[in-house]
Design an enzyme around this catalytic site. Structure first.
Site, short mmCIF file in Angstrom:
data_model
loop_
_atom_site.label_atom_id
_atom_site.label_comp_id
_atom_site.label_asym_id
_atom_site.label_seq_id
_atom_site.Cartn_x
_atom_site.Cartn_y
_atom_site.Cartn_z
N ASP A 291 0.84 -1.20 0.00
CA ASP A 291 0.00 0.00 0.00
C ASP A 291 0.87 1.24 0.00
O ASP A 291 1.97 1.25 0.54
CB ASP A 291 -0.91 0.01 1.23
N ASP B 217 -7.80 1.20 -5.19
CA ASP B 217 -8.91 2.15 -5.35
C ASP B 217 -8.90 2.80 -6.73
O ASP B 217 -9.51 3.83 -6.93
CB ASP B 217 -8.82 3.24 -4.26
N CYS C 243 -15.90 8.44 -5.83
CA CYS C 243 -15.54 8.13 -4.44
C CYS C 243 -15.53 9.37 -3.56
O CYS C 243 -15.74 9.29 -2.35
CB CYS C 243 -14.22 7.40 -4.35
N CYS D 29 -5.25 -10.24 -23.31
CA CYS D 29 -5.42 -11.70 -23.15
C CYS D 29 -5.72 -12.42 -24.46
O CYS D 29 -5.99 -13.62 -24.45
CB CYS D 29 -6.51 -12.00 -22.12
#
Lengths: 347, 67
Positions: free
Chosen positions: A62, A131, A187, A249
């Site tokens: 973090d 986040d 947020c 991918c």
């Protein structure tokens, strides 16, 4: 008094009694390494459950430090962690070691860039507790490249969402999203309640236990969302969205989000009125040197072993980390933040 | 118009013709939403033309970033 042996499997007896895990599954858990990216609300919850479950090696990374407004939902942290502005990864590591001393736990105070991810090519699973979508799309490309499953989780307000990204089996995040969503507005404005966090961490860690104990047939295959306040729940089978031409991918992958040009040097932090500036080349910052520089300029400073906080002209404040990153608090404007940064740290 | 959205009965404006118009009414950003209509996942490129009809069962899952 009976002294329990915390290294024994006895502490996991109730989990071993759960038939799909059993002794065999418990032994598998002990062999596994999980990287948790983000030590905020989701990261705290996932880390605590996986540590208690006996996952052998846990790394939690973090970039932020603990603040008062985290305590309502970030379950690993205390008032003391907030008052001393402890980096979350460090505070999490301390707390998790108190919970389970028989497993390997390390906290990493860092912004998770593709370079940092490269150090974890041997992990068994990545839990997304970030986040922001910049980091998620890097995780997505890294996991496709290294063939590592990862579990997306996110929440906002009373809403939560999760999906298991399994390379070679499911569509990847680039298939589902097509481009990086701009989420800055959300947020800041909508807040979050702790039950939404707990619901997402429960979903993420239940799926993690299935993956780590190799109960692949039990894995949920749908994109799942819920809203605890509006009593809604939704599941979509998104397997048809897997795209052969996908650059992350598909048949000829290029992993665009691991490339230098896609990495942001300056990022607005979700809900914080804060911009993070990351220096081009990572370096160890000499915090006591910078403390004397700022004090010499007449600013009030506060320092612990991990960071230096400087009160600038209102409303600005900056925080320097040991790894060279700087937070500019008091603005969401990257240009404004950069101009403050360059006033003190040159170019 | 009556629809079943995420398992709940919802009444929306009669003038809504397409998935995109429905998202506007529900204040959803189409870029962030995956739509399943009567069991069929809808291609994002066609939100502006895909019709919405009375009684449709819709699952709308929106991506959020917070963690």
């Amino acid at each position: 008094m009976h002294e329990p042996n915390y290294d024994s499997f006895k502490r996991y007896s109730r989990q071993i009694l759960f038939q799909p895990i059993g002794k065999n599954g418990q032994e598998k858990l002990k062999e596994k390494h999980v990287l948790i990216i983000g030590a905020g609300a989701l990261g705290s919850g996932c880390a605590e459950i996986l540590a208690r479950s006996g996952v052998g090696t846990l790394t939690i990374a973090d970039r932020d430090y603990v603040e008062e407004s985290n305590l309502q939902r970030q379950q690993l942290y205390t008032e003391e962690d907030a008052s001393t502005s402890l980096p979350k990864a460090y505070a999490a590591e301390q707390r998790l070691k108190q919970i389970n001393q028989s497993i390997e736990i390390s906290g990493l105070v860092t912004d998770v860039t593709p370079e940092v991810l490269e150090r974890f090519s041997d992990v068994d699973l990545i839990i997304d507790a970030t986040d922001n979508f910049d980091t998620r799309l890097s995780i997505n490309d890294f996991c496709q490249k290294q063939n590592i499953p990862w579990i997306y989780g996110a929440c906002l307000g009373s809403y939560g969402i999760s999906y298991n990204f399994i390379p070679g089996k499911t569509p990847c995040m680039s298939c589902l999203l097509e481009q990086i969503p701009l989420t800055g507005a959300t947020c800041d404005s909508e807040g979050i309640i702790a039950p939404a966090v707990q619901m997402v961490t429960s979903i993420q860690t239940a799926e993690a236990l299935k993956i780590l104990t190799e109960n692949w047939d039990s894995l949920r295959t749908t994109l799942l969302s819920f809203d605890l306040w509006n009593n809604e729940r939704s599941e979509i089978d998104v397997s048809v969205l897997k795209t052969d031409s996908c650059l992350s991918c598909g048949a000829n992958p290029d992993f665009p989000y691991l490339k230098y040009q896609h990495q942001t040097k300056a990022a607005v932090l979700c809900g914080r009125n804060t911009v993070q500036i990351r220096p081009g080349s990572p370096h160890q910052a000499d915090l006591s040197h910078w403390e004397s520089v700022f004090q010499g300029l007449g600013y009030n400073t506060r320092r612990n072993s991990y960071l230096l906080s400087v009160s600038l002209e209102k409303p600005y404040r900056l925080v320097c980390f040991l790894d060279g990153r700087v937070f500019i608090h008091g603005t969401n404007d990257i240009q404004k933040a950069k101009s403050i940064y360059y006033r003190f740290f040159g170019s | 118009m009556n629809l079943v959205i995420n398992g709940q009965q919802k009444s929306v404006s009669e003038h809504i013709r397409t998935i995109e118009e429905l998202m506007n009414e529900l204040k959803l950003n189409p870029q962030l939403v995956i739509v399943e209509q009567n069991g069929q996942v809808i291609d994002k490129q066609s939100y502006s033309v895909a019709p919405v009809n009375e009684g449709d069962q819709l699952e709308l899952v929106k991506f959020v970033g917070g963690g």
